[in-house]
Design an enzyme around this catalytic site. Structure first.
Site, PDB file in Angstrom:
ATOM      1  N   GLY A  50       0.791  -1.221   0.000  1.00 25.54           N
ATOM      2  CA  GLY A  50       0.000   0.000   0.000  1.00 25.54           C
ATOM      3  C   GLY A  50       0.823   1.271   0.000  1.00 25.54           C
ATOM      4  CE1 TYR A  51       0.782   7.559   2.296  1.00 25.17           C
ATOM      5  CE2 TYR A  51       2.749   7.743   0.947  1.00 25.17           C
ATOM      6  CZ  TYR A  51       1.748   8.327   1.689  1.00 25.17           C
ATOM      7  OH  TYR A  51       1.707   9.691   1.827  1.00 25.17           O
ATOM      8  CG  HIS A  56       2.742   0.343  -5.553  1.00 27.84           C
ATOM      9  ND1 HIS A  56       2.924   1.445  -4.757  1.00 27.84           N
ATOM     10  CD2 HIS A  56       3.363  -0.683  -4.926  1.00 27.84           C
ATOM     11  CE1 HIS A  56       3.634   1.117  -3.689  1.00 27.84           C
ATOM     12  NE2 HIS A  56       3.922  -0.175  -3.769  1.00 27.84           N
ATOM     13  CB  SER A 204       5.580   3.262   0.360  1.00 28.16           C
ATOM     14  OG  SER A 204       4.962   2.543  -0.682  1.00 28.16           O
TER      15      SER A 204
HETATM   16  P1  AMP Z   1       5.802  -2.632  -1.845  1.00 33.42           P
HETATM   17  O1  AMP Z   1       4.449  -2.041  -1.693  1.00 33.42           O
HETATM   18  O2  AMP Z   1       6.912  -1.683  -1.566  1.00 33.42           O
HETATM   19  O3  AMP Z   1       5.944  -3.959  -1.152  1.00 33.42           O
HETATM   20  O4  AMP Z   1       5.953  -2.957  -3.399  1.00 33.42           O
HETATM   21  C1  AMP Z   1       5.021  -3.739  -4.087  1.00 33.42           C
HETATM   22  C2  AMP Z   1       5.564  -4.032  -5.473  1.00 33.42           C
HETATM   23  O5  AMP Z   1       5.790  -2.806  -6.158  1.00 33.42           O
HETATM   24  C3  AMP Z   1       6.899  -4.776  -5.464  1.00 33.42           C
HETATM   25  O6  AMP Z   1       6.902  -5.744  -6.504  1.00 33.42           O
HETATM   26  C4  AMP Z   1       7.894  -3.677  -5.728  1.00 33.42           C
HETATM   27  O7  AMP Z   1       9.096  -4.127  -6.331  1.00 33.42           O
HETATM   28  C5  AMP Z   1       7.115  -2.799  -6.686  1.00 33.42           C
HETATM   29  N1  AMP Z   1       7.650  -1.440  -6.700  1.00 33.42           N
HETATM   30  C6  AMP Z   1       7.966  -0.671  -5.630  1.00 33.42           C
HETATM   31  N2  AMP Z   1       8.509   0.494  -6.033  1.00 33.42           N
HETATM   32  C7  AMP Z   1       8.536   0.465  -7.384  1.00 33.42           C
HETATM   33  C8  AMP Z   1       8.994   1.371  -8.396  1.00 33.42           C
HETATM   34  N3  AMP Z   1       9.537   2.549  -8.096  1.00 33.42           N
HETATM   35  N4  AMP Z   1       8.864   0.991  -9.687  1.00 33.42           N
HETATM   36  C9  AMP Z   1       8.313  -0.203 -10.023  1.00 33.42           C
HETATM   37  N5  AMP Z   1       7.880  -1.107  -9.113  1.00 33.42           N
HETATM   38  C10 AMP Z   1       7.990  -0.775  -7.820  1.00 33.42           C
END
Ligand code: AMP
Length: 308
Positions: A50-51, A56, A204
């Site tokens: 989230g956030y 995402h 996030s």
């Molecule tokens: P998180 O919410 O941080 O656990 O991320 C969820 C998914 O979004 C994971 O597969 C991350 O690798 C991906 N993600 C996070 N930041 C980015 C970004 N800047 N660009 C592309 N994918 C991202």
């Protein structure tokens, strides 16, 4: 007054015009996915904490190009936090997330609570070797928490495809291995890193940076850009490249540097010379905020490609 997640979700689901459904119970995910499958749709899955930001949303966009029913989960998974204050302070804004997910074409948003995911759970999942270096070496227990929650989510959603970001490259690589080793019938797609205009990788956690830290943290992407220039100039020696990246990152006054590592893309083992497909991966703290970034390098003879 902050409203409870339950309240926000029920208020949303009560609206007439909703295209996206929000559920917090595993049984409800199963029946929505079963219905979509019954309509002949392939299921895409985007797990998140989230956030939400454009990084995402880019994963949803990729999944929408391949599958017809998009499931996104939002779950801040306490099991993967090795630092309890990091868990408590993880940014949250469910109302904003709901609006963003609905607009970008998510069909089903799964927002379980801790009890729904872990009541009386005694089982964990782990992947060895690929998690020895990089974040695995600095965040004890982190990846075990990630693999456990992702395994559970895969079993709950049973997607045809799941999209993970290159931003968390060690996570994506190890999940690919876990899927192979444990025979999960799901295709894993690696999505590129989405950055702010000035180069900072979206995260996030960027919300926690004050103005000065936000400016200083550009040292990470600057370090990677500089490494690309060195590689363009023919430099292949890892010691020299990491030394130069370090001096650039230090100009951004990080409170500490976890690692500046160059590893092989195949098994994330440390290498001395850049050759074939490799990864430069960085992690550093500004204040209590830990940021990561990386670049994939493909070198063949004199030609090279850097993906960051
Ligand atoms: P998180 O919410 O941080 O656990 O991320 C969820 C998914 O979004 C994971 O597969 C991350 O690798 C991906 N993600 C996070 N930041 C980015 C970004 N800047 N660009 C592309 N994918 C991202």
């Amino acid at each position: 007054m902050t409203r409870s997640a339950e309240h926000v979700v029920s208020e949303y689901n009560d609206k007439d015009e909703v295209g996206m459904k929000i559920v917090s119970r595993i049984d409800d995910v199963r029946s929505a996915v079963m219905q979509a499958r019954g309509e002949g749709k392939k299921i895409g899955f985007i797990p998140t904490m989230g956030y939400l930001h454009d990084g995402h949303l880019s994963l949803v966009e990729i999944s929408r190009g391949i599958t017809q029913f998009q499931v996104m989960s939002i779950f801040v998974n306490r099991l993967q936090f090795n630092d309890s204050s990091d868990f408590t302070n993880y940014p949250k804004d469910l109302e904003r997330d709901i609006a963003m997910a609905g607009k970008c074409g998510v069909d089903l948003l799964f927002t379980p609570d801790d009890r729904e995911m872990y009541k009386n759970a005694l089982t964990t999942v782990d992947v060895s070797r690929l998690t020895d270096n990089l974040c695995g070496a600095h965040r004890p227990g982190h990846f075990k928490g990630v693999f456990t929650v992702v395994s559970k989510l895969f079993n709950i959603v049973q997607p045809d495809l799941a999209v993970f970001g290159q931003k968390d490259i060690q996570q994506a690589a190890s999940i690919e291995k876990m899927v192979f080793d444990l025979n999960f019938p799901v295709r894993i797609i690696l999505a590129p890193i989405i950055r702010e205009k000035d180069g900072l990788a979206m995260s996030s956690r960027n919300k926690h940076l004050d103005q000065q830290q936000r400016a200083d943290a550009l040292a990470l992407s600057s370090g990677l850009k500089h490494a690309e220039q060195l590689i363009l100039g023919g430099e292949r020696d890892v010691k020299k490249i990491t030394h130069e990246i370090e001096s650039i990152i230090k100009k951004g006054n990080p409170d500490s540097i976890d690692y500046i590592s160059v590893v092989s893309y195949e098994d994330l083992s440390y290498i001395d010379r850049i050759d074939g497909k490799s990864v430069i991966a960085l992690a550093a703290f500004w204040g209590t905020t830990r940021l990561i970034d990386n670049m994939i390098i493909e070198v063949a003879g004199d030609s090279y490609k850097c993906i960051y």
